[in-house]
Enzyme design. Structure first.
Site, PDB file in Angstrom:
ATOM      1  N   ASN A 185       0.765  -1.353  -0.085  1.00 24.17           N
ATOM      2  CA  ASN A 185      -0.068   0.042   0.129  1.00 24.17           C
ATOM      3  C   ASN A 185       0.837   1.203  -0.101  1.00 24.17           C
ATOM      4  OD1 ASN A 185       0.505   0.831   2.871  1.00 24.17           O
ATOM      5  ND2 ASN A 185      -0.263  -1.008   3.320  1.00 24.17           N
ATOM      6  N   ASP A 198      -3.934  -6.244   5.013  1.00 18.71           N
ATOM      7  CA  ASP A 198      -4.886  -7.070   5.528  1.00 18.71           C
ATOM      8  C   ASP A 198      -4.935  -8.543   5.213  1.00 18.71           C
ATOM      9  OD1 ASP A 198      -6.042  -5.177   7.266  1.00 18.71           O
ATOM     10  OD2 ASP A 198      -7.515  -4.204   5.379  1.00 18.71           O
ATOM     11  N   LYS A 242       9.001 -17.184 -10.378  1.00 24.84           N
ATOM     12  CA  LYS A 242       8.263 -16.001 -10.984  1.00 24.84           C
ATOM     13  C   LYS A 242       7.070 -16.734 -11.781  1.00 24.84           C
ATOM     14  CE  LYS A 242       8.765 -12.115 -14.132  1.00 24.84           C
ATOM     15  NZ  LYS A 242       9.439 -11.771 -15.161  1.00 24.84           N
ATOM     16  N   PRO A 248      -2.688 -11.772  10.402  1.00 27.96           N
ATOM     17  CA  PRO A 248      -2.889 -11.469  11.578  1.00 27.96           C
ATOM     18  C   PRO A 248      -3.043 -10.090  12.084  1.00 27.96           C
ATOM     19  CG  PRO A 248      -0.496 -12.159  11.511  1.00 27.96           C
ATOM     20  CD  PRO A 248      -1.299 -12.283  10.223  1.00 27.96           C
ATOM     21  N   ASP A 249      -3.845  -9.595  13.145  1.00 25.96           N
ATOM     22  CA  ASP A 249      -3.720  -8.509  13.609  1.00 25.96           C
ATOM     23  C   ASP A 249      -2.882  -8.123  14.625  1.00 25.96           C
ATOM     24  OD1 ASP A 249      -4.802  -5.917  15.107  1.00 25.96           O
ATOM     25  OD2 ASP A 249      -6.628  -5.989  13.727  1.00 25.96           O
ATOM     26  N   PHE A 268      -3.886   3.493  15.115  1.00 24.69           N
ATOM     27  CA  PHE A 268      -4.279   4.274  14.333  1.00 24.69           C
ATOM     28  C   PHE A 268      -5.498   4.003  13.372  1.00 24.69           C
ATOM     29  CE2 PHE A 268      -1.335   8.122  13.992  1.00 24.69           C
ATOM     30  CZ  PHE A 268      -0.657   7.797  15.117  1.00 24.69           C
ATOM     31  N   LYS A 304     -12.673  -0.011  16.553  1.00 24.55           N
ATOM     32  CA  LYS A 304     -11.297  -0.560  16.554  1.00 24.55           C
ATOM     33  C   LYS A 304     -10.746  -0.636  17.988  1.00 24.55           C
ATOM     34  CE  LYS A 304     -10.528  -0.024  11.741  1.00 24.55           C
ATOM     35  NZ  LYS A 304     -10.300   0.754  10.634  1.00 24.55           N
ATOM     36  N   LYS A 349      -9.506  -4.262  19.243  1.00 26.75           N
ATOM     37  CA  LYS A 349      -8.189  -4.264  19.161  1.00 26.75           C
ATOM     38  C   LYS A 349      -7.627  -4.407  20.530  1.00 26.75           C
ATOM     39  CE  LYS A 349      -7.901  -2.934  14.538  1.00 26.75           C
ATOM     40  NZ  LYS A 349      -6.824  -3.619  13.638  1.00 26.75           N
TER      41      LYS A 349
HETATM   42  N1  CTP Z   1      -3.351  -3.098  12.556  1.00 25.94           N
HETATM   43  C1  CTP Z   1      -2.505  -4.195  12.931  1.00 25.94           C
HETATM   44  N2  CTP Z   1      -2.581  -5.324  12.262  1.00 25.94           N
HETATM   45  C2  CTP Z   1      -3.241  -5.591  11.145  1.00 25.94           C
HETATM   46  C3  CTP Z   1      -4.187  -4.704  10.896  1.00 25.94           C
HETATM   47  C4  CTP Z   1      -4.023  -3.272  11.462  1.00 25.94           C
HETATM   48  O1  CTP Z   1      -1.700  -3.911  13.826  1.00 25.94           O
HETATM   49  N3  CTP Z   1      -3.240  -6.792  10.670  1.00 25.94           N
HETATM   50  C5  CTP Z   1      -3.322  -1.813  13.347  1.00 25.94           C
HETATM   51  C6  CTP Z   1      -2.818  -0.783  12.372  1.00 25.94           C
HETATM   52  O2  CTP Z   1      -1.579  -0.536  12.666  1.00 25.94           O
HETATM   53  C7  CTP Z   1      -3.457   0.698  13.162  1.00 25.94           C
HETATM   54  C8  CTP Z   1      -5.144  -0.130  13.442  1.00 25.94           C
HETATM   55  O3  CTP Z   1      -4.563  -1.581  13.738  1.00 25.94           O
HETATM   56  O4  CTP Z   1      -3.042   0.981  14.293  1.00 25.94           O
HETATM   57  C9  CTP Z   1      -6.117   0.014  12.731  1.00 25.94           C
HETATM   58  O5  CTP Z   1      -5.570  -0.313  11.205  1.00 25.94           O
HETATM   59  P1  CTP Z   1      -6.656  -0.333  10.031  1.00 25.94           P
HETATM   60  O6  CTP Z   1      -6.071  -0.918   8.937  1.00 25.94           O
HETATM   61  O7  CTP Z   1      -7.610   0.636  10.192  1.00 25.94           O
HETATM   62  O8  CTP Z   1      -7.740  -1.595  10.851  1.00 25.94           O
HETATM   63  P2  CTP Z   1      -8.082  -3.116  10.223  1.00 25.94           P
HETATM   64  O9  CTP Z   1      -8.272  -3.860  11.302  1.00 25.94           O
HETATM   65  O10 CTP Z   1      -7.396  -3.432   9.049  1.00 25.94           O
HETATM   66  O11 CTP Z   1      -9.504  -2.524   9.803  1.00 25.94           O
HETATM   67  P3  CTP Z   1     -10.279  -2.286   8.405  1.00 25.94           P
HETATM   68  O12 CTP Z   1     -11.343  -3.391   8.415  1.00 25.94           O
HETATM   69  O13 CTP Z   1     -10.869  -0.751   8.364  1.00 25.94           O
HETATM   70  O14 CTP Z   1      -9.239  -2.563   7.425  1.00 25.94           O
END
Ligand code: CTP
Length: 404
Positions: A210, A279, A289, A307-308, A325, A339, A343
């Site tokens: 991204n 994501d 390749k 993973p989050d 953020f 969030k 989270k």
């Molecule tokens: N984040 C993270 N790990 C992920 C996705 C997000 O640690 N896999 C953290 C980001 O660094 C940020 C926060 O979670 O601090 C929110 O990120 P965002 O991309 O807005 O959240 P998502 O959970 O991906 O939600 P969305 O469905 O809006 O994409």
């Protein structure tokens, strides 16, 4: 500005193969604005020449205790008084023993007795010598005298052995030295920050990623450092210069970023997730390749959810303060509140990315701070100004959560 700016550092080098790394430490210290005087034992000069250290430090190297010429310039007592800090790197087993015994039979050991400045040691020796009872007893004596010992690290040794005994890397020693001059809101605290985008490999030459520039995370790293924190910055690939006096861990994928965060998470008082983590990742990165075959066919990629990292860290290390953020294009505050809960964060810093003058690649940002206590809107600020304000806001949460 680095905390080491204009600080007077004596770097004493004893005999050991790790002496070559001390040249890099001098370079880093000079780059941080420190003034450096190098002391070498006769053993050290067998491994690296005084001329190298003189060229890097910009000062003649001190080698002898009673050299009439040197004593006429900066004698050993003046040198001991000049120092804000004395670091012995590498510290051999022999030097540790001699300091533990309080000897003063050469310039290095004499300085240890004569200086009122903090003394740091970076041991480097064969793993068996490090583990030996005599060295461990000396270590305890030195620690009891208030001498700080940094390292040694584990790993492969010059002699071919594997174990504890490697000198810490110059950048790690630089961080330890800078931490001695800690002042500020976050003095004594460790702040772990994720930043930048992640890259999810499709094949060896292609990836999903991204537009995150990493600017916000890097600005926060500098602001936290300037408030006296030890900062660990775990960054995906960016075009930004690596910040000084910050422990920097370069990663590529979301899984790497999670692994790196978990590895050091237990040391962190604050975890700030600024990274724009992809994501999804391809279910399987092709080892070769990918080639185009049938022009009539497209390509379908199976994607798995990553993973989050923030959610995992808040679960794994509930003692720390967790900040995330949220970049949104609509319903900014409700999404941020969601969030916050989902989270397990203490604060979500929310910004509206539908406005192109702020966010991702911009130098400015305008955010709202969302906590369980409510929402606070901040004005439009440069990312540097914002970072400084955010550090103050984050420190306030820690008061409420009483982890001062
Ligand atoms: N984040 C993270 N790990 C992920 C996705 C997000 O640690 N896999 C953290 C980001 O660094 C940020 C926060 O979670 O601090 C929110 O990120 P965002 O991309 O807005 O959240 P998502 O959970 O991906 O939600 P969305 O469905 O809006 O994409």
């Amino acid at each position: 500005m680095s905390r080491l700016n204009n600080k007077h550092i004596i770097l004493a080098i004893s005999g050991g193969i790790a002496a070559y790394k001390s040249a890099e430490l001098v370079r880093l210290l000079i780059k941080s604005g420190a003034q450096v005087q190098v002391v070498m034992t006769s053993g050290a000069t067998e491994f690296i020449t005084p001329l190298t250290l003189q060229a890097l430090s910009g000062n003649p190297v001190h080698q002898h205790l009673l050299n009439p010429q040197a004593e006429a310039g900066m004698g050993h007592i003046q040198l001991a008084r000049w120092a804000d800090l004395l670091i012995i790197a590498p510290a051999s087993a022999n030097v540790m023993a001699r300091i533990a015994q309080g000897q003063a039979d050469d310039l290095l050991t004499t300085l240890c007795l004569a200086t009122g400045a903090p003394v740091l040691l970076a041991p480097a020796m064969n793993q068996a010598m490090w583990r030996d009872q005599a060295t461990q007893k000396n270590l305890q004596t030195l620690l009891a005298r208030g001498i700080q010992v940094h390292g040694p690290a584990e790993g492969e040794q010059a002699c071919g052995d594997i174990g504890a005994g490697r000198m810490l890397e110059p950048s790690q020693l630089l961080t330890a030295l800078a931490a001695q001059f800690n002042q500020g809101l976050l003095a004594g605290k460790t702040v772990l920050i994720t930043a930048g985008p992640t890259r999810e490999a499709i094949d060896p030459v292609r990836y999903i990623s991204n537009h995150s520039s990493g600017k916000m995370g890097y600005a926060l790293a500098l602001a936290a450092r300037d408030q006296g924190a030890k900062v660990i910055l775990i960054s995906g690939p960016t075009q930004l210069e690596q910040p000084e006096d910050v422990i920097f861990v370069a990663v590529e994928s979301a899984q790497d970023m999670l692994k790196a965060s978990l590895k050091v998470g237990s040391t962190a008082d604050y975890f700030i997730a600024t990274a724009a983590v992809a994501d999804y990742r391809p279910a399987q990165a092709s080892e070769q390749k990918l080639k185009k075959h049938n022009p009539a066919h497209g390509l379908t990629l199976e994607l798995l959810q990553n993973p989050d990292i923030l959610a995992t860290m808040s679960k794994q290390y509930p003692g720390a303060i967790h900040v995330g953020f949220a970049a949104e294009t609509q319903d900014l505050i409700p999404h941020a509140q969601d969030k916050l809960k989902r989270k397990g964060a203490h604060m979500i810093i929310a910004n509206d990315v539908s406005n192109t003058s702020i966010g991702f690649n911009s130098d400015n940002n305008q955010v709202s701070l969302v906590t369980s206590g409510g929402v606070e809107d901040l004005p439009l600020l440069s990312k540097q100004q914002l970072a400084r304000q955010l550090i103050v806001a984050i420190k306030k949460i820690s008061h409420k959560a009483s982890i001062t």
